[in-house]
Design a protein around this motif. Structure first.
Motif, mmCIF file in Angstrom:
data_model
loop_
_atom_site.group_PDB
_atom_site.id
_atom_site.type_symbol
_atom_site.label_atom_id
_atom_site.label_comp_id
_atom_site.label_asym_id
_atom_site.label_seq_id
_atom_site.Cartn_x
_atom_site.Cartn_y
_atom_site.Cartn_z
ATOM 1 N N TYR A 1 -6.522 10.928 -4.643
ATOM 2 C CA TYR A 1 -6.381 9.599 -4.033
ATOM 3 C C TYR A 1 -6.719 9.697 -2.547
ATOM 4 C CZ TYR A 1 -3.947 5.231 -2.651
ATOM 5 O OH TYR A 1 -3.617 3.988 -2.146
ATOM 6 N N ALA A 2 -6.099 10.673 -1.894
ATOM 7 C CA ALA A 2 -6.325 10.848 -0.463
ATOM 8 C C ALA A 2 -7.778 11.217 -0.167
ATOM 9 C CB ALA A 2 -5.378 11.916 0.086
ATOM 10 N N LEU A 3 -8.370 12.060 -1.013
ATOM 11 C CA LEU A 3 -9.753 12.472 -0.796
ATOM 12 C C LEU A 3 -10.713 11.296 -0.973
ATOM 13 C CD1 LEU A 3 -11.646 14.825 -0.201
ATOM 14 C CD2 LEU A 3 -11.733 15.285 -2.665
ATOM 15 N N ALA A 4 -10.488 10.483 -2.016
ATOM 16 C CA ALA A 4 -11.325 9.298 -2.222
ATOM 17 C C ALA A 4 -11.207 8.345 -1.044
ATOM 18 C CB ALA A 4 -10.913 8.589 -3.520
ATOM 19 N N LEU A 5 -9.997 8.198 -0.550
ATOM 20 C CA LEU A 5 -9.769 7.347 0.606
ATOM 21 C C LEU A 5 -10.513 7.891 1.824
ATOM 22 C CD1 LEU A 5 -6.255 5.955 1.519
ATOM 23 C CD2 LEU A 5 -7.855 6.674 3.276
ATOM 24 N N ALA A 6 -10.437 9.216 2.012
ATOM 25 C CA ALA A 6 -11.061 9.841 3.177
ATOM 26 C C ALA A 6 -12.575 9.684 3.163
ATOM 27 C CB ALA A 6 -10.681 11.321 3.225
ATOM 28 N N VAL A 7 -13.175 9.844 1.998
ATOM 29 C CA VAL A 7 -14.633 9.736 1.895
ATOM 30 C C VAL A 7 -15.086 8.278 1.926
ATOM 31 C CG1 VAL A 7 -16.617 10.176 0.396
ATOM 32 C CG2 VAL A 7 -14.838 11.927 0.661
ATOM 33 N N ILE B 1 0.829 -1.200 0.000
ATOM 34 C CA ILE B 1 0.000 0.000 0.000
ATOM 35 C C ILE B 1 0.866 1.254 0.000
ATOM 36 C CG2 ILE B 1 -1.552 1.353 1.473
ATOM 37 C CD1 ILE B 1 -2.970 -1.264 2.179
ATOM 38 N N GLY B 2 1.945 1.226 0.782
ATOM 39 C CA GLY B 2 2.832 2.384 0.838
ATOM 40 C C GLY B 2 3.449 2.697 -0.509
ATOM 41 N N VAL B 3 3.871 1.664 -1.220
ATOM 42 C CA VAL B 3 4.429 1.880 -2.555
ATOM 43 C C VAL B 3 3.368 2.476 -3.471
ATOM 44 C CG1 VAL B 3 5.523 0.816 -4.560
ATOM 45 C CG2 VAL B 3 6.089 -0.002 -2.268
ATOM 46 N N ALA B 4 2.166 1.923 -3.426
ATOM 47 C CA ALA B 4 1.091 2.392 -4.309
ATOM 48 C C ALA B 4 0.753 3.853 -4.053
ATOM 49 C CB ALA B 4 -0.157 1.529 -4.113
ATOM 50 N N GLU B 5 0.703 4.242 -2.781
ATOM 51 C CA GLU B 5 0.285 5.608 -2.475
ATOM 52 C C GLU B 5 1.347 6.629 -2.859
ATOM 53 O OE1 GLU B 5 -1.731 8.278 1.043
ATOM 54 O OE2 GLU B 5 -0.768 6.395 1.608
ATOM 55 N N PHE B 6 2.604 6.352 -2.518
ATOM 56 C CA PHE B 6 3.617 7.394 -2.598
ATOM 57 C C PHE B 6 4.530 7.309 -3.819
ATOM 58 C CE2 PHE B 6 2.810 7.228 2.088
ATOM 59 C CZ PHE B 6 2.199 8.471 2.163
ATOM 60 N N VAL B 7 4.478 6.215 -4.591
ATOM 61 C CA VAL B 7 5.369 6.125 -5.750
ATOM 62 C C VAL B 7 5.049 7.209 -6.773
ATOM 63 C CG1 VAL B 7 3.988 4.521 -7.170
ATOM 64 C CG2 VAL B 7 6.500 4.480 -7.296
ATOM 65 N N VAL C 1 -12.709 -10.254 5.341
ATOM 66 C CA VAL C 1 -12.831 -8.851 4.970
ATOM 67 C C VAL C 1 -11.487 -8.312 4.493
ATOM 68 C CG1 VAL C 1 -13.075 -6.529 5.955
ATOM 69 C CG2 VAL C 1 -14.842 -8.242 6.344
ATOM 70 N N LEU C 2 -10.430 -8.588 5.246
ATOM 71 C CA LEU C 2 -9.106 -8.102 4.874
ATOM 72 C C LEU C 2 -8.614 -8.748 3.577
ATOM 73 C CD1 LEU C 2 -7.386 -7.914 8.374
ATOM 74 C CD2 LEU C 2 -8.174 -6.015 6.964
ATOM 75 N N LEU C 3 -8.897 -10.033 3.391
ATOM 76 C CA LEU C 3 -8.516 -10.692 2.141
ATOM 77 C C LEU C 3 -9.218 -10.048 0.945
ATOM 78 C CD1 LEU C 3 -8.553 -14.436 3.279
ATOM 79 C CD2 LEU C 3 -6.544 -13.150 2.507
ATOM 80 N N GLY C 4 -10.493 -9.742 1.104
ATOM 81 C CA GLY C 4 -11.235 -9.100 0.023
ATOM 82 C C GLY C 4 -10.692 -7.716 -0.302
ATOM 83 N N LEU C 5 -10.307 -6.971 0.722
ATOM 84 C CA LEU C 5 -9.768 -5.627 0.495
ATOM 85 C C LEU C 5 -8.430 -5.676 -0.231
ATOM 86 C CD1 LEU C 5 -10.723 -3.961 3.898
ATOM 87 C CD2 LEU C 5 -11.711 -3.461 1.649
ATOM 88 N N VAL C 6 -7.593 -6.652 0.108
ATOM 89 C CA VAL C 6 -6.309 -6.798 -0.593
ATOM 90 C C VAL C 6 -6.552 -7.125 -2.070
ATOM 91 C CG1 VAL C 6 -4.139 -8.078 -0.719
ATOM 92 C CG2 VAL C 6 -5.093 -7.504 1.507
ATOM 93 N N VAL D 1 -10.128 3.407 -6.940
ATOM 94 C CA VAL D 1 -10.407 2.029 -6.497
ATOM 95 C C VAL D 1 -9.354 1.579 -5.487
ATOM 96 C CG1 VAL D 1 -10.521 -0.387 -7.249
ATOM 97 C CG2 VAL D 1 -11.622 1.408 -8.621
ATOM 98 N N THR D 2 -8.101 1.852 -5.805
ATOM 99 C CA THR D 2 -7.004 1.488 -4.905
ATOM 100 C C THR D 2 -7.150 2.187 -3.567
ATOM 101 O OG1 THR D 2 -5.529 1.231 -6.804
ATOM 102 C CG2 THR D 2 -4.494 1.466 -4.655
ATOM 103 N N ALA D 3 -7.525 3.468 -3.600
ATOM 104 C CA ALA D 3 -7.600 4.271 -2.390
ATOM 105 C C ALA D 3 -8.651 3.752 -1.420
ATOM 106 C CB ALA D 3 -7.903 5.726 -2.751
ATOM 107 N N VAL D 4 -9.810 3.389 -1.935
ATOM 108 C CA VAL D 4 -10.885 2.928 -1.056
ATOM 109 C C VAL D 4 -10.483 1.630 -0.348
ATOM 110 C CG1 VAL D 4 -13.265 2.107 -0.987
ATOM 111 C CG2 VAL D 4 -12.682 4.100 -2.375
ATOM 112 N N ALA D 5 -9.847 0.722 -1.083
ATOM 113 C CA ALA D 5 -9.373 -0.521 -0.462
ATOM 114 C C ALA D 5 -8.267 -0.237 0.542
ATOM 115 C CB ALA D 5 -8.880 -1.485 -1.538
ATOM 116 N N HIS D 6 -7.381 0.662 0.212
ATOM 117 C CA HIS D 6 -6.267 1.062 1.086
ATOM 118 C C HIS D 6 -6.783 1.538 2.437
ATOM 119 C CE1 HIS D 6 -2.933 4.405 1.602
ATOM 120 N NE2 HIS D 6 -3.349 3.953 2.756
ATOM 121 N N GLY D 7 -7.679 2.527 2.419
ATOM 122 C CA GLY D 7 -8.150 3.114 3.666
ATOM 123 C C GLY D 7 -8.883 2.124 4.540
ATOM 124 N N SER D 8 -9.744 1.322 3.942
ATOM 125 C CA SER D 8 -10.509 0.346 4.713
ATOM 126 C C SER D 8 -9.601 -0.713 5.317
ATOM 127 C CB SER D 8 -11.565 -0.309 3.820
ATOM 128 O OG SER D 8 -12.369 0.679 3.208
#
Length: 400
Positions: A55-61, A23-29, A78-83, A108-115
């Motif tokens: 990305y951050a806003l989608a994650l926040a909402v 997730i860290g690579v995806a967000e900040f790369v 739940v965690l497996l589905g989010l990954v 799409v990535t952001a929503v899974a990341h935050g959850s």
């Protein structure tokens, strides 16, 4: 779940850390390949920067909504589905043909990341003794900060040298590994006992929850007016080459790893309120020095390391603070409150990117660190209010 609490680090926490690395690579790369994306997709640099902010806003909402929807389901599936959703979002980003499709993949990535982080933080805390919750959360977040050391600089070098899509394909492969680690190491965990949706939403009416969200937004977000544009700062203002700037992200990334692990221990030993007050004061001073050192290469290298330690050293403390606050003031909505704090991390990123982007659009790239100084100083206000409230509650408890 006392039977799975031990003094040693539970392997399930390590599985969470593996996913947080991806997730860290995806967000900040994106930060390291921003000019390459802007050039290839023919958009301006400030619009490309919106890939960080939106990305951050989608994650926040999206995070609180998804956490509410998944509240009554067992944690492991739940965690497996989010990954799995996270992996799909990165594949979509890698195969995007224009800015709009890349943005969809990022959302799409952001929503899974935050959850994942919202639910994963409560799982990590549950897998550790109560007095070691901050440390367990720090270990989980260490995957995120390790990504800053290895994944983001490597992705930046590969993306700038071989095409910006390659890092997204690499993240999808990391997500597949994380999926296997989670399936193997995370123990089955029942769904938590939660209140009705109305009871969980009532957490938004708790002044302490709202104050903690403000602490996170202003404190963590203070770094991102400048960090979103760190590559153009290092190349355009400090005078480094793009390759040197990518390597310097290793310096910042190493610092975030040190800061995250030290911050978890710091918050556990000193208490999160005292730890955050000190970290915010030091971060404000550091950003001010960076603002004065933009044209001096050697001081910038030193300050990048100090900045990374302080910026990410607060992460375990603010997350543990929200969990403690929710357990006291909204016990039927702990997962939801955790989700609100993950949203707050990313509202802070979005706020920082928006302010930084506005400065960049008007030709004021060098002022971005000073926007961070203002933000982190402002974070001391809700933090002081929470401290005063806690002292009043303690005094009343002592008189009872």
């Amino acid at each position: 779940m006392n039977d799975i609490r031990t003094r040693r680090v539970h392997p399930g926490v390590l599985a969470l850390a593996v996913t947080s690395f991806a997730i860290g690579v995806a967000e900040f790369v994106v930060v390291g390949i921003l000019p390459a994306i802007a050039g290839d997709l023919k958009v301006s640099l400030d619009r490309a920067g919106e890939l960080v902010g939106l990305y951050a806003l989608a994650l926040a909402v999206g995070t609180p909504l998804v956490v509410l929807a998944l509240a009554r389901f067992p944690r492991k599936p739940v965690l497996l589905g989010l990954v799995a959703v996270f992996m799909a979002g990165n594949l979509l980003s890698a195969m995007s043909v224009d800015y709009a499709s890349l943005l969809v993949g990022r959302v799409v990535t952001a929503v899974a990341h935050g959850s994942f982080f919202a639910i994963g933080a409560t799982v990590a805390a549950a897998l550790a003794p109560r007095d070691q919750a901050s440390r367990a959360i720090a270990i989980m977040f260490s995957g995120l900060t390790l990504a800053m050391v290895i994944g983001v600089p490597l992705g930046s070098i590969l993306g700038n040298g071989m095409g910006w899509r390659l890092p997204f394909f690499a993240v999808a492969a990391l997500a597949a590994l994380a999926l296997m680690a989670t399936a193997w190491w995370l123990p089955p965990m029942p769904a938590p006992r939660v209140g009705r949706m109305s009871a969980q939403l009532a957490a938004l009416g708790q002044p302490s929850i709202l104050a903690m969200m403000c602490v996170t937004i202003l404190g963590f977000g203070s770094s991102f007016a400048a960090f979103t544009f760190i590559t153009p700062i290092l190349t355009g203002l400090t005078g480094f080459s793009s390759t040197a700037a990518s390597v310097l992200l290793v310096v910042f990334g190493a610092a975030t790893l040190v800061g995250n692990l030290a911050g978890g221990r710091f918050a556990s030993s000193l208490g999160w309120q005292s730890a955050l007050r000190l970290l915010f004061a030091l971060l404000g001073a550091t950003l001010a020095v960076i603002g004065l050192s933009l044209s001096h290469p050697l001081p910038m290298v030193v300050m990048l390391f100090i900045w990374g330690v302080l910026a990410f050293g607060m992460s375990p403390g603010v997350q543990a603070a929200m969990l403690e606050t929710a357990e006291r003031d909204a016990p039927q909505a702990v997962d939801f409150a955790s989700g609100l704090n993950i949203s707050s991390f990313n509202l802070g990123i979005s706020l920082g990117e928006t302010v930084g982007g506005a400065l960049v659009a008007h030709g004021h790239l060098g002022l971005t660190p000073w926007a961070g100084v203002i933000s982190v100083v402002a974070a001391q206000v809700p933090l002081a209010w929470m401290g005063a409230r806690a002292r009043r509650a303690g005094a009343i408890g002592g008189m009872a």
